[in-house]
Structure formats: C-alpha cells, structure tokens
Write an enzyme that holds these catalytic residues in place. Structure first.
Site, PDB file in Angstrom:
ATOM      1  CG  ASN A 236     -14.316 -26.003   1.279  1.00 49.30           C
ATOM      2  OD1 ASN A 236     -15.062 -26.977   1.326  1.00 49.30           O
ATOM      3  ND2 ASN A 236     -13.689 -25.629   0.163  1.00 49.30           N
TER       4      ASN A 236
ATOM      5  CE  LYS B 138     -10.693 -27.505  -0.002  1.00 49.24           C
ATOM      6  NZ  LYS B 138      -9.472 -27.243  -0.753  1.00 49.24           N
TER       7      LYS B 138
ATOM      8  CG  HIS C  14     -13.598 -24.455  -4.125  1.00 45.76           C
ATOM      9  ND1 HIS C  14     -12.571 -25.216  -4.638  1.00 45.76           N
ATOM     10  CD2 HIS C  14     -13.178 -24.000  -2.926  1.00 45.76           C
ATOM     11  CE1 HIS C  14     -11.573 -25.219  -3.763  1.00 45.76           C
ATOM     12  NE2 HIS C  14     -11.920 -24.491  -2.712  1.00 45.76           N
TER      13      HIS C  14
ATOM     14  CD  GLU D  83     -10.402 -28.211  -4.105  1.00 47.70           C
ATOM     15  OE1 GLU D  83     -11.400 -28.586  -3.476  1.00 47.70           O
ATOM     16  OE2 GLU D  83      -9.337 -27.870  -3.544  1.00 47.70           O
TER      17      GLU D  83
ATOM     18  CD  GLU E  83     -10.796 -20.483  -1.646  1.00 47.48           C
ATOM     19  OE1 GLU E  83     -10.605 -20.720  -0.453  1.00 47.48           O
ATOM     20  OE2 GLU E  83     -11.215 -21.333  -2.444  1.00 47.48           O
TER      21      GLU E  83
ATOM     22  N   GLY F 270      -4.289 -25.560  -0.741  1.00 45.02           N
ATOM     23  CA  GLY F 270      -3.758 -26.868  -0.358  1.00 45.02           C
ATOM     24  C   GLY F 270      -2.271 -27.032  -0.588  1.00 45.02           C
TER      25      GLY F 270
ATOM     26  CB  SER G 201      -2.045 -22.220   2.285  1.00 42.99           C
ATOM     27  OG  SER G 201      -1.967 -23.282   1.352  1.00 42.99           O
TER      28      SER G 201
ATOM     29  N   GLY H  54      -7.921 -27.070   4.608  1.00 46.92           N
ATOM     30  CA  GLY H  54      -7.230 -28.054   5.458  1.00 46.92           C
ATOM     31  C   GLY H  54      -7.257 -27.732   6.945  1.00 46.92           C
TER      32      GLY H  54
HETATM   33  P1  PGA Z   1      -6.784 -24.744   1.927  1.00 46.79           P
HETATM   34  O1  PGA Z   1      -8.128 -24.725   1.046  1.00 46.79           O
HETATM   35  O2  PGA Z   1      -7.041 -23.875   3.135  1.00 46.79           O
HETATM   36  O3  PGA Z   1      -6.599 -26.188   2.301  1.00 46.79           O
HETATM   37  O4  PGA Z   1      -5.695 -24.210   1.081  1.00 46.79           O
HETATM   38  C1  PGA Z   1      -8.881 -23.556   0.909  1.00 46.79           C
HETATM   39  C2  PGA Z   1     -10.068 -23.818   0.017  1.00 46.79           C
HETATM   40  O5  PGA Z   1      -9.948 -24.613  -0.919  1.00 46.79           O
HETATM   41  O6  PGA Z   1     -11.145 -23.242   0.227  1.00 46.79           O
END
Ligand code: PGA
Length: 252
Positions: free
Chosen positions: A9, A11, A95, A97, A167, A173, A210, A232
């Site tokens: 992802n 983003k 998601h 976010e 998640e 993140g 993460s 990330g």
């Molecule tokens: P992250 O994000 O691996 O940076 O924690 C995962 C996601 O939001 O899908």
C-alpha cells in the site's frame, strides 16, 4: 487452498517516474508472483495508468479506494469501472486512514465491496481496533462488529470473494507491529466469524501494521495469516522483496 498475498500500500507516495523505478527494482529482485505467492502493489491513482502502459509481469495492480457508484456527479471520486479500465484487479477498501479522515463506515465499505466485486475487482477489506479498544479488552467485539457490518451490507457471496486485512490501528506506521500471537488470535476469530455468516471459501486473511523484513517470517508462520498488507516497507524495494521472499518460504 487459500492463496498467499503480499500487498504493498503505497498510500500518497511516489510520482510516476518513481513508481516505474520501484516496480523495475522489484522485478530485478524477483519480488513477483509465482505459484505460491501473489504480489500486489497499490499505488496512488495518478501512477496506475503509467504502470499499466509500461507493462510488467507477475505484479498485480490495486487501488487504495473506489466510489460506490458507477459514474455521475461525484467530484473528486474514482469508480471501480475506472480502476478496471486502468488495469487494476484489486482495490483496498475501508483502510483505517479512510475511516479516520473520510468517516467511512462498515456499511459503506460493504456497499463498495459489493460494487467492486460486481464489476470484477477483488476487494481487500480492512478491519482493526484502536489502541484504547485493545487496552480495554474490546478487540474481539470491535472486529466482530466490523465484520458483521460489512457482511450484512455486502452479502456473504461477495465477502467470500474478497481478501480481509486485519490492521490494528495502533500498529499502522508506528513501528509497533502486533506480535504473531496477537495477530493469529484475531485472525482465528475473524475466520470463525466469517463462518458464522456462511462466508465459506478460501478468504485470505492478511496482517497489516508495521510489517518489516524482520517480523514477516514470524507472522507468516501463523496458521491463519495468509500474507501481509505492507505500508512503509513497501516503498523500499529491498525490504519489500525480502517480505515477498519470506512469504514464499512460509509456503514451502
Ligand atoms: P505500515 O502501514 O506498514 O506503514 O504500518 C500498513 C497499512 O497502512 O496498510
């Protein structure tokens, strides 16, 4: 047999040239699909058609969201049909976010999933609890509620064709991934809940939050974890490739 997936992802990151470079690096590092693992990347909308035009094999394209309607007066939105038109086969829905910034509800996520499947896209539906909810012992209740809301709107037949990503919001993140035990426990409960809703079939359950090259192997060794949704670390070719290799190892 459930398939194993590693999904990146991206983003709101990478311009078109950077996106093409990253895909080229993934190909060089053999971070591509094989008989055991499907590799999917979800770039921002603006990079999708450039990547399709460039052409590549072994990496599938996904988007990070779509609208619930086919077309019309929805300024700033993108439909599932448009995503299919630029070469997507997957779309991430719900998601955290988007739930946080755009107030997306489980019912809305379910409606989007229904439309996406109808059009021919495979949704990757995200669920996960907040930190306070885990602290107060409500994880199971929250996840059950999310799954219930999504299945009730999308229908069991649609969800059986989807991918679910667990998640935990506190892990996204933050560098603080769930432990393999914590993730496995929730994944097993999601699988049980899906069965209660008569969602059978081989719905892959991904862990996200993460994920790194270091913790991937431990997560992939769990019975109910069928891959990862990676944020990330998916922007770093070496690291993402290593996660794909760990997934491959886990299927042997
Ligand atoms: P992250 O994000 O691996 O940076 O924690 C995962 C996601 O939001 O899908």
């Amino acid at each position: 047999m459930r398939s194993t997936l590693v999904v990146g992802n991206w983003k709101m990151n990478l311009l078109r040239g950077e996106a093409i470079e990253l895909v080229a690096a993934l190909e060089r590092l053999d971070a591509v699909s094989d008989d055991h693992v499907d590799v999917v990347i979800c770039p921002p909308f603006t990079a999708l058609s450039s990547l399709t035009d460039r052409g590549f094999q072994g990496i599938r394209l996904g988007a990070q969201n779509c609208h619930v309607s086919q077309k019309g007066a929805f300024t700033g939105e993108v439909s599932a049909e448009m995503l299919l038109d630029v070469g997507c086969t997957y779309v991430i829905l719900g998601h955290s976010e988007r739930r946080r910034d755009h107030h997306e509800t489980d019912a809305e996520v379910g409606r989007k999933a229904h439309h996406a499947v109808h059009v021919g896209l495979r949704p990757i539906i995200c669920v996960g609890e907040q930190f306070e909810e885990r602290q107060s012992g409500q994880t199971q209740e929250v996840i059950d509620r999310q799954i219930d809301g999504i299945v009730e709107t999308a229908g069991a037949a649609v969800v059986s064709q989807a991918v679910i990503a667990y998640e935990p919001v506190w892990a996204i993140g933050t560098g603080l991934a769930a432990t393999a035990e914590q993730a496995q426990q929730v994944h097993a409960s999601i699988r049980a809940r899906l069965e209660q809703h008569a969602v059978f079939g081989d719905v892959p359950l991904l862990y996200g939050g993460s994920v790194t090259a270091t913790n991937a192997a431990g997560l992939f060794s769990c019975e109910d974890i069928d891959g990862a949704l990676v944020g990330g670390a998916s922007l770093k070719a070496q690291e993402f490739a290593q996660i794909v290799h760990e997934a491959r190892q886990s299927t042997r």
